[in-house]
Motif scaffolding. Structure first.
Motif, PDB file in Angstrom:
ATOM      1  N   CYS A  37       0.854  -1.193   0.000  1.00  0.00           N
ATOM      2  CA  CYS A  37       0.000   0.000   0.000  1.00  0.00           C
ATOM      3  C   CYS A  37       0.891   1.244   0.000  1.00  0.00           C
ATOM      4  O   CYS A  37       2.054   1.194   0.398  1.00  0.00           O
ATOM      5  CB  CYS A  37      -0.866  -0.044   1.260  1.00  0.00           C
ATOM      6  N   HIS A  58      -0.251  -4.556   5.702  1.00  0.00           N
ATOM      7  CA  HIS A  58      -1.542  -4.606   6.398  1.00  0.00           C
ATOM      8  C   HIS A  58      -2.679  -5.051   5.482  1.00  0.00           C
ATOM      9  O   HIS A  58      -3.848  -4.865   5.799  1.00  0.00           O
ATOM     10  CB  HIS A  58      -1.854  -3.228   7.004  1.00  0.00           C
ATOM     11  N   GLU A  59      -2.355  -5.613   4.316  1.00  0.00           N
ATOM     12  CA  GLU A  59      -3.420  -6.053   3.378  1.00  0.00           C
ATOM     13  C   GLU A  59      -3.187  -7.531   3.087  1.00  0.00           C
ATOM     14  O   GLU A  59      -2.713  -7.888   2.017  1.00  0.00           O
ATOM     15  CB  GLU A  59      -3.330  -5.236   2.082  1.00  0.00           C
ATOM     16  N   GLU A 146      -8.835  -5.576   2.526  1.00  0.00           N
ATOM     17  CA  GLU A 146      -8.578  -4.387   3.346  1.00  0.00           C
ATOM     18  C   GLU A 146      -8.807  -3.093   2.553  1.00  0.00           C
ATOM     19  O   GLU A 146      -9.638  -2.274   2.949  1.00  0.00           O
ATOM     20  CB  GLU A 146      -7.175  -4.445   3.970  1.00  0.00           C
TER      21      GLU A 146
HETATM   22 ZN   LIG Z   1      -3.514   0.144   2.764  1.00  0.00          ZN
END
Ligand SMILES: [Zn+2]
Ligand SMILES: [Zn+2]
Length: 341
Positions: A37, A58-59, A146
């Motif tokens: 990201c 975080h995905e 996400e």
């Molecule tokens: Zn992200």
């Protein structure tokens, strides 16, 4: 286990760490896919202040390999997507169902008040309440849950009614995901404003009715010529200029969504009279909630999002730095890393 750790700005170290044990309420998940990201890029480039060393990512999605003693709902071998936002569940925001605005938010590898190790690692220990079962959905697709959960939260903020006209400003990965989500959510006419020809073409393939080049003609005129007043304008760039532009496209009753991440000190000019007299709104959306994450998994399971067109580059863990370099050079759209292979 192998991890990709940020040890300083512009420094990714592939190192060996001890595999974590899940706490009583946690699951240990083998990370099969993790999207890269812009937030990860900001942590890498030093634009976002984080305490190094840290593991971003975080995905993600993967397979449960070990289960904490208090967890009943999951077992080894379950396939899950991981929601990185861990709310406190006790503050006023959490209690009103707006967990994304939690006063004491923790993120698994993402940006929040508290940051814990993320998913650019072979394994991650995560609270059982932070995963959604994905059935037989492939891990790469599931890793989009996400960002898609964030997009759904954004579209919720502007109360889209079926048939309304929407302009999306910016056709990067997020802009393209927004176009597709709007299409599946019942938007009427969708216009994409994007300077890169390739991205305009993709936007139309993915559901936009028109795509305009903001460098060629003033989008305010081009868009109103095409569709007249705009009900909803979604800014997916994060610049004061494009936010202002998005707002100026909306007509009476129009809503503008600030989705792109603007610089912290940026300001824009607003006419309070227009807000009053035309009931126009400017709203923001930040991150996602457990509900929008679950809705994202459902959309992905029902094949509502064309993932193949969005994922342009794939890497193993060692390739994370190359992914960052490509992003700095603005090459491609979504990059996905496969840590556990
Ligand atoms: Zn992200
Ligand atoms: Zn809270």
């Amino acid at each position: 286990m192998k991890t990709a750790t940020l040890t300083d700005a512009h420094t990714v170290e592939i190192s060996d760490r001890e595999r974590p044990e899940p706490a009583p309420d946690e699951l240990l998940v083998a990370i099969n896919a993790c999207g890269v990201c812009t937030t990860d890029l900001h942590m890498y480039s030093g634009n976002l202040t984080v305490d190094y060393p840290m593991i971003p990512g975080h995905e993600s999605a993967g397979e449960v390999v070990s289960v904490g003693e208090n967890v009943d709902d999951y077992e080894e071998g379950d396939r899950v997507a991981i929601n990185p936002s861990v709310p406190c569940n006790e503050c006023r925001a959490c209690k009103s169902g707006r967990e994304n605005l939690c006063h004491d938010l923790t993120s698994i590898g993402g940006a929040a008040k508290n940051i814990i190790d993320g998913a650019f690692a072979e394994y991650a220990a995560v609270p059982a309440g932070n995963v959604e079962a994905i059935g037989d959905l492939d891990y790469r697709t599931a890793s989009l849950a996400e960002p898609l959960g964030c997009v759904i939260n954004g579209i919720d903020q502007v109360d889209l009614t079926s048939g309304e006209t929407v302009v999306v400003v910016g056709g990067g990965f997020i802009g393209q995901l927004i176009v597709q989500t709007l299409r599946t959510s019942g938007a009427g006419t969708i216009v994409l404003s994007e300077p890169v020809a390739e991205r305009r073409k993709l936007g139309v393939e993915l559901g936009a009715d028109y795509a305009v080049d903001p460098t060629e003609s003033d989008p305010t005129e081009a868009v109103s010529e095409l569709i007249g007043d705009v009900d909803i304008a979604i800014e997916a760039v994060g610049l004061p200029k494009t936010i202002q532009q998005a707002h100026s496209l909306t007509g009476p009753g129009g809503r503008t969504l600030v989705f792109g991440v603007p610089p912290e000190d940026a300001t824009i000019e607003l006419s309070p009279f227009d807000l009053f007299f035309e009931e126009r709104e400017v709203v923001g959306s930040y991150s996602l909630t457990p509900k929008t994450f679950a809705r994202a998994v459902t959309l992905l399971q029902n094949d509502r999002i064309d993932v193949d067109s969005l994922v342009t580059d794939e890497f193993d863990l060692d390739g994370l730095e190359t992914a960052f370099e490509q992003m700095e050079a603005r090459e491609g759209l979504k990059k996905v890393v496969y840590p556990a292979q």
